[in-house]
Design a protein around this motif. Structure first.
Motif, PDB file in Angstrom:
ATOM      1  N   ARG A 108       0.609   4.038   7.821  1.00 42.16           N
ATOM      2  CA  ARG A 108       0.990   3.660   6.456  1.00 42.16           C
ATOM      3  C   ARG A 108      -0.275   4.497   5.342  1.00 42.16           C
ATOM      4  O   ARG A 108      -0.817   5.253   4.952  1.00 42.16           O
ATOM      5  CB  ARG A 108       0.928   2.816   6.213  1.00 42.16           C
ATOM      6  CG  ARG A 108       1.743   2.411   4.562  1.00 42.16           C
ATOM      7  CD  ARG A 108       2.296   0.698   3.744  1.00 42.16           C
ATOM      8  NE  ARG A 108       0.258   0.782   3.908  1.00 42.16           N
ATOM      9  CZ  ARG A 108       0.084  -0.573   3.564  1.00 42.16           C
ATOM     10  NH1 ARG A 108       0.916  -1.961   3.156  1.00 42.16           N
ATOM     11  NH2 ARG A 108      -1.497  -1.787   3.529  1.00 42.16           N
ATOM     12  N   ILE A 159       8.224   4.556   9.008  1.00 42.20           N
ATOM     13  CA  ILE A 159       6.744   3.513   8.571  1.00 42.20           C
ATOM     14  C   ILE A 159       6.540   2.657   9.921  1.00 42.20           C
ATOM     15  O   ILE A 159       7.623   2.010  10.811  1.00 42.20           O
ATOM     16  CB  ILE A 159       6.094   3.190   7.420  1.00 42.20           C
ATOM     17  CG1 ILE A 159       6.629   4.109   6.379  1.00 42.20           C
ATOM     18  CG2 ILE A 159       5.456   2.657   7.708  1.00 42.20           C
ATOM     19  CD1 ILE A 159       6.317   2.953   5.310  1.00 42.20           C
ATOM     20  N   THR A 204       3.215   1.050  11.368  1.00 45.59           N
ATOM     21  CA  THR A 204       1.738   1.057  10.298  1.00 45.59           C
ATOM     22  C   THR A 204       1.040  -0.467  11.490  1.00 45.59           C
ATOM     23  O   THR A 204       1.842  -1.363  11.260  1.00 45.59           O
ATOM     24  CB  THR A 204       1.446   0.767   9.035  1.00 45.59           C
ATOM     25  OG1 THR A 204       0.300   0.520   8.732  1.00 45.59           O
ATOM     26  CG2 THR A 204       3.226  -0.902   8.340  1.00 45.59           C
ATOM     27  N   HIS A 236       4.723  -3.503   0.365  1.00 49.00           N
ATOM     28  CA  HIS A 236       6.041  -2.323   0.712  1.00 49.00           C
ATOM     29  C   HIS A 236       7.705  -2.064  -1.175  1.00 49.00           C
ATOM     30  O   HIS A 236       7.599  -1.395  -0.536  1.00 49.00           O
ATOM     31  CB  HIS A 236       6.759  -3.183   2.293  1.00 49.00           C
ATOM     32  CG  HIS A 236       5.933  -2.568   2.611  1.00 49.00           C
ATOM     33  ND1 HIS A 236       6.103  -2.732   4.085  1.00 49.00           N
ATOM     34  CD2 HIS A 236       4.153  -1.686   3.193  1.00 49.00           C
ATOM     35  CE1 HIS A 236       5.130  -2.986   4.943  1.00 49.00           C
ATOM     36  NE2 HIS A 236       4.223  -1.491   4.388  1.00 49.00           N
ATOM     37  N   ILE A 268      10.514   0.297   8.033  1.00 47.15           N
ATOM     38  CA  ILE A 268       9.062  -0.437   7.995  1.00 47.15           C
ATOM     39  C   ILE A 268       8.947  -1.100   9.127  1.00 47.15           C
ATOM     40  O   ILE A 268       9.405  -2.483   9.763  1.00 47.15           O
ATOM     41  CB  ILE A 268       8.957  -0.489   6.905  1.00 47.15           C
ATOM     42  CG1 ILE A 268       8.318   0.178   5.772  1.00 47.15           C
ATOM     43  CG2 ILE A 268       7.011  -1.271   6.763  1.00 47.15           C
ATOM     44  CD1 ILE A 268       7.837  -0.384   4.418  1.00 47.15           C
TER      45      ILE A 268
END
Length: 181
Positions: free
Chosen positions: A9, A49, A51, A70, A87
């Motif tokens: 990210r 994603i 991260t 987000h 995510i």
């Protein structure tokens, strides 16, 4: 078989900060990144994603702040016809001995297990740091370094995995990802 890409990210999608990205106002997309994600979606990719978010463990921001960041990302993508499928984030600090913090492959393996019809060797992991690339390689994925964020510094230090593809930005990586997947 679905087409999948895993993005870091901070420094890939949005501007990074040595002081951490702590609020929705500080979360600002890198020019072209939202459009690139949308184009990947339109080309049939599921964009995810992985991260590290150690700012949570350090007390720099709260889960609600991360959720707002987000939400902003999802809204910007929705306006461009794109989306993020998943995510995964590591809320731990560097000394917490978790299995998810990159350069470990925990988050990437979680994403891959959510897409069992995708071979890891067909998946690009896009990051701006060596630890992003190492996590991807550990999971059997293809590494792609972008020069945004900490990418130029990572490139200058050398020592990149031999099969790493280097692009100026996520926007510049778009054609490479589509052509090589």
């Amino acid at each position: 078989m679905s087409k999948l890409v895993i993005l870091d990210r901070d420094g890939v999608i949005n501007y990074d900060s040595d002081e951490y990205v702590k609020s929705v106002d500080e979360w600002q997309p890198i020019p072209g990144s939202i459009e690139a994600i949308s184009e990947l979606c339109k080309a049939g990719f599921k964009v995810t994603i992985a991260t590290n978010q150690s700012g949570l463990a350090r007390g720099y921001f709260q889960q609600s702040d991360l959720d707002q960041m987000h939400d902003k990302l999802h809204l910007l993508l929705e306006k461009q016809g794109g989306s993020i499928t998943q995510i995964e984030f590591c809320p731990h600090g560097p000394d917490d001995n978790c299995s998810c913090r990159k350069p470990l492959a925990g988050m990437i393996n979680t994403i891959l297990s959510s897409h069992p019809d995708t071979a890891p060797g067909d998946v690009f992991v896009v990051g701006d740091s060596l630890r992003d690339l190492e996590a991807g390689i550990s999971a059997g994925c293809k590494p792609l370094l972008v020069e945004t964020g900490k990418g130029k510094k990572t490139l200058a230090t050398g020592g990149l995995p031999s099969n790493t593809i280097v692009c100026k930005s996520l926007s510049d990586a778009l054609d490479t990802i589509i052509q090589l997947t």
